[in-house]
Write a protein that holds these residues in place. Structure first.
Motif, PDB file in Angstrom:
ATOM      1  N   ASN A  60     116.469 -56.885 -18.980  1.00 40.06           N
ATOM      2  CA  ASN A  60     116.597 -55.863 -17.964  1.00 40.06           C
ATOM      3  C   ASN A  60     116.745 -56.455 -16.558  1.00 40.06           C
ATOM      4  OD1 ASN A  60     116.778 -53.063 -17.771  1.00 40.06           O
ATOM      5  ND2 ASN A  60     114.711 -52.937 -16.937  1.00 40.06           N
ATOM      6  N   ARG A  61     115.953 -57.490 -16.282  1.00 39.66           N
ATOM      7  CA  ARG A  61     115.992 -58.039 -14.929  1.00 39.66           C
ATOM      8  C   ARG A  61     117.280 -58.817 -14.681  1.00 39.66           C
ATOM      9  NH1 ARG A  61     111.704 -63.133 -14.702  1.00 39.66           N
ATOM     10  NH2 ARG A  61     111.756 -62.623 -12.503  1.00 39.66           N
ATOM     11  N   VAL A  62     117.741 -59.542 -15.684  1.00 39.64           N
ATOM     12  CA  VAL A  62     118.980 -60.302 -15.511  1.00 39.64           C
ATOM     13  C   VAL A  62     120.168 -59.342 -15.362  1.00 39.64           C
ATOM     14  CG1 VAL A  62     120.597 -61.894 -16.604  1.00 39.64           C
ATOM     15  CG2 VAL A  62     118.144 -62.357 -16.695  1.00 39.64           C
ATOM     16  N   LEU A  63     120.210 -58.349 -16.231  1.00 35.73           N
ATOM     17  CA  LEU A  63     121.313 -57.393 -16.141  1.00 35.73           C
ATOM     18  C   LEU A  63     121.251 -56.611 -14.840  1.00 35.73           C
ATOM     19  CD1 LEU A  63     121.631 -56.061 -19.795  1.00 35.73           C
ATOM     20  CD2 LEU A  63     123.183 -57.568 -18.556  1.00 35.73           C
ATOM     21  N   GLY A  64     120.038 -56.342 -14.374  1.00 32.83           N
ATOM     22  CA  GLY A  64     119.878 -55.632 -13.110  1.00 32.83           C
ATOM     23  C   GLY A  64     120.489 -56.416 -11.963  1.00 32.83           C
ATOM     24  N   LEU A  65     120.185 -57.706 -11.940  1.00 30.62           N
ATOM     25  CA  LEU A  65     120.705 -58.566 -10.869  1.00 30.62           C
ATOM     26  C   LEU A  65     122.216 -58.692 -10.941  1.00 30.62           C
ATOM     27  CD1 LEU A  65     117.911 -61.255 -11.019  1.00 30.62           C
ATOM     28  CD2 LEU A  65     118.561 -59.993  -8.949  1.00 30.62           C
ATOM     29  N   VAL A  66     122.715 -58.867 -12.142  1.00 30.14           N
ATOM     30  CA  VAL A  66     124.160 -59.000 -12.309  1.00 30.14           C
ATOM     31  C   VAL A  66     124.838 -57.701 -11.883  1.00 30.14           C
ATOM     32  CG1 VAL A  66     126.045 -59.317 -13.961  1.00 30.14           C
ATOM     33  CG2 VAL A  66     123.982 -60.713 -14.143  1.00 30.14           C
ATOM     34  N   GLY A  67     124.258 -56.604 -12.313  1.00 30.86           N
ATOM     35  CA  GLY A  67     124.838 -55.311 -11.990  1.00 30.86           C
ATOM     36  C   GLY A  67     124.886 -55.085 -10.483  1.00 30.86           C
ATOM     37  N   LYS A  68     123.818 -55.469  -9.825  1.00 34.35           N
ATOM     38  CA  LYS A  68     123.731 -55.231  -8.401  1.00 34.35           C
ATOM     39  C   LYS A  68     124.710 -56.116  -7.610  1.00 34.35           C
ATOM     40  CE  LYS A  68     119.549 -54.542  -6.527  1.00 34.35           C
ATOM     41  NZ  LYS A  68     118.228 -54.959  -6.003  1.00 34.35           N
ATOM     42  N   HIS A  69     124.842 -57.363  -8.044  1.00 34.47           N
ATOM     43  CA  HIS A  69     125.596 -58.311  -7.217  1.00 34.47           C
ATOM     44  C   HIS A  69     126.992 -58.662  -7.733  1.00 34.47           C
ATOM     45  CE1 HIS A  69     122.019 -58.890  -4.791  1.00 34.47           C
ATOM     46  NE2 HIS A  69     121.329 -59.118  -5.880  1.00 34.47           N
ATOM     47  N   PHE A  70     127.233 -58.474  -8.995  1.00 33.27           N
ATOM     48  CA  PHE A  70     128.516 -58.935  -9.536  1.00 33.27           C
ATOM     49  C   PHE A  70     129.249 -57.911 -10.401  1.00 33.27           C
ATOM     50  CE2 PHE A  70     126.058 -62.721  -8.634  1.00 33.27           C
ATOM     51  CZ  PHE A  70     126.978 -63.581  -8.048  1.00 33.27           C
ATOM     52  N   LYS A  71     128.523 -57.067 -11.040  1.00 34.70           N
ATOM     53  CA  LYS A  71     129.080 -56.094 -11.992  1.00 34.70           C
ATOM     54  C   LYS A  71     129.609 -56.743 -13.277  1.00 34.70           C
ATOM     55  CE  LYS A  71     128.987 -52.302  -9.310  1.00 34.70           C
ATOM     56  NZ  LYS A  71     127.603 -52.482  -8.803  1.00 34.70           N
ATOM     57  N   ARG A  72     130.182 -57.922 -13.149  1.00 26.63           N
ATOM     58  CA  ARG A  72     130.750 -58.595 -14.307  1.00 26.63           C
ATOM     59  C   ARG A  72     130.105 -59.964 -14.468  1.00 26.63           C
ATOM     60  NH1 ARG A  72     135.606 -56.831 -16.253  1.00 26.63           N
ATOM     61  NH2 ARG A  72     136.170 -54.798 -15.438  1.00 26.63           N
ATOM     62  N   VAL A  73     130.354 -60.570 -15.592  1.00 21.82           N
ATOM     63  CA  VAL A  73     129.781 -61.900 -15.817  1.00 21.82           C
ATOM     64  C   VAL A  73     130.364 -62.875 -14.818  1.00 21.82           C
ATOM     65  CG1 VAL A  73     129.561 -63.806 -17.438  1.00 21.82           C
ATOM     66  CG2 VAL A  73     129.503 -61.445 -18.282  1.00 21.82           C
ATOM     67  N   PRO A  74     129.510 -63.479 -13.965  1.00 19.25           N
ATOM     68  CA  PRO A  74     130.026 -64.368 -12.923  1.00 19.25           C
ATOM     69  C   PRO A  74     130.461 -65.722 -13.472  1.00 19.25           C
ATOM     70  CG  PRO A  74     127.638 -64.176 -12.774  1.00 19.25           C
ATOM     71  CD  PRO A  74     128.061 -63.320 -13.919  1.00 19.25           C
ATOM     72  N   GLU A  75     131.192 -66.461 -12.647  1.00 17.71           N
ATOM     73  CA  GLU A  75     131.643 -67.801 -13.032  1.00 17.71           C
ATOM     74  C   GLU A  75     130.533 -68.817 -12.774  1.00 17.71           C
ATOM     75  OE1 GLU A  75     134.574 -69.236 -14.051  1.00 17.71           O
ATOM     76  OE2 GLU A  75     135.723 -67.369 -14.265  1.00 17.71           O
ATOM     77  N   PRO A  76     130.265 -69.687 -13.733  1.00 19.66           N
ATOM     78  CA  PRO A  76     129.250 -70.725 -13.496  1.00 19.66           C
ATOM     79  C   PRO A  76     129.862 -71.913 -12.765  1.00 19.66           C
ATOM     80  CG  PRO A  76     130.014 -70.805 -15.751  1.00 19.66           C
ATOM     81  CD  PRO A  76     130.782 -69.705 -15.087  1.00 19.66           C
ATOM     82  N   THR A  77     130.066 -71.768 -11.485  1.00 14.45           N
ATOM     83  CA  THR A  77     130.782 -72.792 -10.734  1.00 14.45           C
ATOM     84  C   THR A  77     129.885 -73.851 -10.133  1.00 14.45           C
ATOM     85  OG1 THR A  77     130.568 -71.385  -8.807  1.00 14.45           O
ATOM     86  CG2 THR A  77     132.638 -71.222 -10.040  1.00 14.45           C
ATOM     87  N   THR A  78     128.596 -73.524  -9.964  1.00 11.86           N
ATOM     88  CA  THR A  78     127.760 -74.355  -9.124  1.00 11.86           C
ATOM     89  C   THR A  78     126.468 -74.780  -9.813  1.00 11.86           C
ATOM     90  OG1 THR A  78     128.553 -72.910  -7.375  1.00 11.86           O
ATOM     91  CG2 THR A  78     126.864 -74.517  -6.777  1.00 11.86           C
ATOM     92  N   PRO A  79     126.525 -75.852 -10.577  1.00 13.56           N
ATOM     93  CA  PRO A  79     125.324 -76.304 -11.272  1.00 13.56           C
ATOM     94  C   PRO A  79     124.228 -76.676 -10.275  1.00 13.56           C
ATOM     95  CG  PRO A  79     127.234 -77.671 -11.831  1.00 13.56           C
ATOM     96  CD  PRO A  79     127.675 -76.705 -10.795  1.00 13.56           C
ATOM     97  N   GLY A  80     123.005 -76.646 -10.722  1.00 12.01           N
ATOM     98  CA  GLY A  80     121.909 -76.979  -9.816  1.00 12.01           C
ATOM     99  C   GLY A  80     120.643 -77.322 -10.585  1.00 12.01           C
ATOM    100  N   GLU A  81     119.557 -77.334  -9.829  1.00 10.87           N
ATOM    101  CA  GLU A  81     118.268 -77.704 -10.398  1.00 10.87           C
ATOM    102  C   GLU A  81     117.915 -76.795 -11.574  1.00 10.87           C
ATOM    103  OE1 GLU A  81     115.097 -77.424  -7.627  1.00 10.87           O
ATOM    104  OE2 GLU A  81     113.855 -78.925  -8.635  1.00 10.87           O
ATOM    105  N   PHE A  82     117.287 -77.357 -12.567  1.00 17.96           N
ATOM    106  CA  PHE A  82     116.767 -76.668 -13.759  1.00 17.96           C
ATOM    107  C   PHE A  82     117.827 -76.333 -14.808  1.00 17.96           C
ATOM    108  CE2 PHE A  82     113.956 -75.121 -10.234  1.00 17.96           C
ATOM    109  CZ  PHE A  82     112.872 -75.920 -10.543  1.00 17.96           C
ATOM    110  N   ASP A  83     119.105 -76.350 -14.433  1.00 15.43           N
ATOM    111  CA  ASP A  83     120.148 -75.973 -15.396  1.00 15.43           C
ATOM    112  C   ASP A  83     120.111 -76.863 -16.640  1.00 15.43           C
ATOM    113  OD1 ASP A  83     120.726 -74.404 -13.288  1.00 15.43           O
ATOM    114  OD2 ASP A  83     122.880 -74.816 -13.263  1.00 15.43           O
TER     115      ASP A  83
END
Length: 638
Positions: free
Chosen positions: A356-379
């Motif tokens: 629910n929380r992940v889909l909520g964030l995606v829905g709010k900011h992207f609507k669609r599955v975003p591109e994983p362009t920017t790797p970072g810590e913990f990935d």
RNA sequence: GCCGGUGUAGCUCAGUGGUAGAGCAUACGACUCAUAAUCGUACUGUCCGGAGUUCAACUCUCCGCACCGGCACCA
């Protein structure tokens, strides 16, 4: 494609299915689904055993023909399997023609192996007693000690399978194949049982009519256990040695509750040895369920109310609880409070909320599955855990460690919650940080996609729900799709929906809970319609029941259940041995008034003579029959 | 009576010859995207009792207790 064949026992149709049956079938179902997702060619068999004296009798009690009775009862099982989402390929009924033909072939082959022989019981038989009396118990005149009537000389034939011949081979097979019998304790028990020596087993009954006649002697009916075991082959088309049979025999897993391991681990393999057929690979026995610490019992009304609990928590939560909470193979205590705790902690909080929380964030900011362009810590840490989880899961499923398997999957679920927390993804909504936000959310979604596959064998509906919200095709969820990280299609529209595991407050729980089920305490008193169950009054009169008082009691040396009692019958005193040591201490018995059967032939038990029998209720617990108020000793009871 | 198993934090259980771990529950803190969810920190244990082996045992051996299971037994 590699084949995988898993079976459950076939259950007796006389009696409703209960939680124990459900446990077996859910476990087998998880194995079946797991292997399907792994790409195996899977065949999953369950069914019912419809033959034998017990079924016949139950049918009679209900005034039905045996077949009609079976036709009525079989659906109670299929309905439950449907409710529990059991994905069997065949529901075998032993009254089916395919099975009958297969059994005939099986028995013919067994007979041809040379390990079947006919033996004759012969002896002095008393018709009213329906019993043979050994020579040594009789006097010169050969009269029945009970009826004082002359005995008849009767011979009765039975067919036997030379099980004893296979003792050594069974023993070494079990020793050499540690995984043949799952869970060490069962294995040890069988080995020590083998050491004590095997006796040949009877494979036919001549007194039973509801069953399959022996092909080589139709006057005899195949003994239900022998017939039932062969179902694992007949269901595949053993009769014609069909392609399916070729593909799937021998079975990979025979799943069952621990009480019937002996049939499966000794008699069944021995018969297969006689036929020169390959043996099943794993005999897997799980423990029994208790409810709030007490053994399930129909008579005492202790049962697991599956309908209510499934209505409240859903079938997937029920499946999850059974397999997560109990260490598979050991007994498990079913407690609603624990189911409730698991539901909220593991399912609602950890998994449901994560989605629910992940889909909520995606829905709010992207609507669609975003591109994983920017790797970072913990990935990398998260991705490493993905690989690790897959690896562990394989090993655990191979050893039937369902509880640890789920625990491992949940380790991954928690890691993702932590990932979201650590990266504080919700704070990254600025133009420069947005690509990183997208990447983290992509990883979150990808993890959920992976989780949907991992849990699919255990919670098929939940897996589908997650995939629906991710807008992924529901069918294509094999393990091959999650072997490497990054399989989630980019730019896919998501479809966030209702929480998949809504919290359940107490009010809802009560609302959903059905009224307390009428205590199934007294099992339905079925009208005894069958004349064959009735005895005449004169039969009854043959019993000599008397009031007596216990005047001394002590344990019998070397026996767990026996007490040696002295009882006062007024006119005489007698010694009676009773199998009640597990329920009564000697001290509490002294002075008790009891009812004694006085005209029973004496027997010697554990070296102690018993000259009668105490009346007692003998269900799950043993309770002595006493008199409401005291009466003179020796009073007749009728 | 014989054979086997188990006994570890309030609960469910992991675990290794070198002074004990997880999840849940509890307490406190952080966070606020989310289903009063999440994340972090802390907390409690005579690792059933006793004896022995060992430099060292919760982990090995023996004895005992409790519970569970198998066999014998249940007229």
């Amino acid at each position: 494609m590699t084949a995988f064949y898993v079976t459950t026992p076939i259950y007796y149709v006389n009696g409703e299915p209960h939680a124990g049956h459900a446990y077996t079938n859910i476990a087998a179902d998880v194995l079946a689904r797991y292997h399907r997702l792994k790409g195996y060619d899977v065949f999953f068999l369950t069914g019912v055993d419809e033959h034998g004296a017990n079924v016949h009798k139950s049918a009679e009690n209900e005034g039905l023909a045996p077949q009609a009775y079976c036709d009525k009862m079989a659906p109670t099982f299929t309905k439950l399997w449907q409710r529990l989402n059991i994905s069997h390929d065949i529901f075998l009924r032993t009254t089916s023609e395919m099975h009958k033909r297969g059994v005939r072939k099986f028995l013919t082959a067994l007979e041809a192996s040379g390990d079947v022989y006919k033996d004759t019981y012969e002896g002095h038989y008393c018709r009213p007693c329906e019993q043979f009396f050994p020579e040594k118990e009789l006097t010169e005149e050969k009269i029945c000690p009970v009826h004082q009537l002359p005995l008849e000389w009767v011979e009765e034939e039975n067919y036997f399978f030379r099980l004893s011949k296979y003792q050594e081979r069974l023993s070494s097979h079990i020793r050499e194949n540690p995984m043949f019998i799952h869970l060490e304790p069962r294995r040890n028990e069988l080995l020590s049982f083998l050491e004590a020596g095997l006796e040949d087993v009877s494979i036919s009954r001549s007194s039973v009519s509801w069953g399959i006649p022996l092909p080589f002697d139709p006057r005899h009916i195949a003994y239900v256990w022998i017939e039932a075991l062969s179902n694992y082959m007949t269901a595949l088309g053993y009769e014609t040695e069909s392609e399916r049979y070729q593909t799937f025999w021998p079975a990979d897993v025979h799943m069952m509750a621990k009480d019937i391991t002996r049939f499966h681990a000794l008699i069944w393999p021995a018969m297969l040895m006689a036929l020169n057929l390959p043996l099943p690979k794993h005999i897997v026995a799980h423990g029994w369920l208790t409810k709030d610490g007490e053994a399930l019992s129909k008579t005492r009304g202790i049962f697991i109310d599956m309908d209510t609990d499934i209505a409240t928590y859903g079938v997937d939560a029920f499946r999850y609880y059974l397999l997560r909470e109990f260490s598979f193979g050991n007994d498990g205590d079913y407690r609603l409070s624990r189911l409730n705790a698991r539901y909220h902690a593991d399912l609602a909080n950890d998994l449901g909320n994560l989605l629910n929380r992940v889909l909520g964030l995606v829905g709010k900011h992207f609507k669609r599955v975003p591109e994983p362009t920017t790797p970072g810590e913990f990935d990398d840490e998260v991705k490493a855990m993905h690989r690790e989880t897959l690896q562990k899961l394989d090993a655990l499923m191979e050893t039937f460690a369902f509880d640890t398997a789920l625990e491992t999957i949940w380790g991954f679920v928690r890691r993702i919650n932590r990932y979201i927390q650590q990266t504080e993804v919700w704070t990254l909504n600025t133009p420069e940080k947005r690509p990183r936000m997208g990447t983290i959310l992509y990883n979150g979604l990808e993890a959920l996609r992976i989780i949907s596959v991992l849990i699919a064998p255990f919670m098929p509906d939940t897996a589908d729900k997650i995939r629906q919200q991710l807008n992924l095709p529901v069918g294509a969820n094999g393990f091959d799709t999650i072997a490497t990280w990054g399989g989630l299609p980019k730019n896919l529209a998501i479809a966030r929906g209702e929480p998949i595991f809504p919290r359940i407050d107490k009010k809802t729980r009560q609302k959903k809970a059905s009224p307390p089920p009428s205590p199934k305490a007294a099992p339905k008193q079925k009208a005894e319609k069958s004349p064959s169950n009735l005895i005449s009054f004169s039969d009854f009169q043959k019993l000599d029941l008397r009031a007596a008082k216990v005047i001394a009691a002590e344990p019998v040396e070397g026996a767990d259940r026996l007490l040696k009692l002295q009882v006062d019958l007024g006119a005489e005193k007698r010694q009676v041995v009773a199998g009640i040591a597990a329920h009564y201490t000697p001290e509490t018995l002294i002075g008790k008034q009891v009812i004694v059967v006085t005209n029973l032939e004496p027997v010697t038990l554990r070296g102690v003579e018993s000259q009668g029998m105490l009346l007692a209720a003998s269900g799950d617990s043993v309770v002595l029959a006493t008199l409401e108020t005291e009466v003179p000793l020796g009073t007749q009871i009728r």
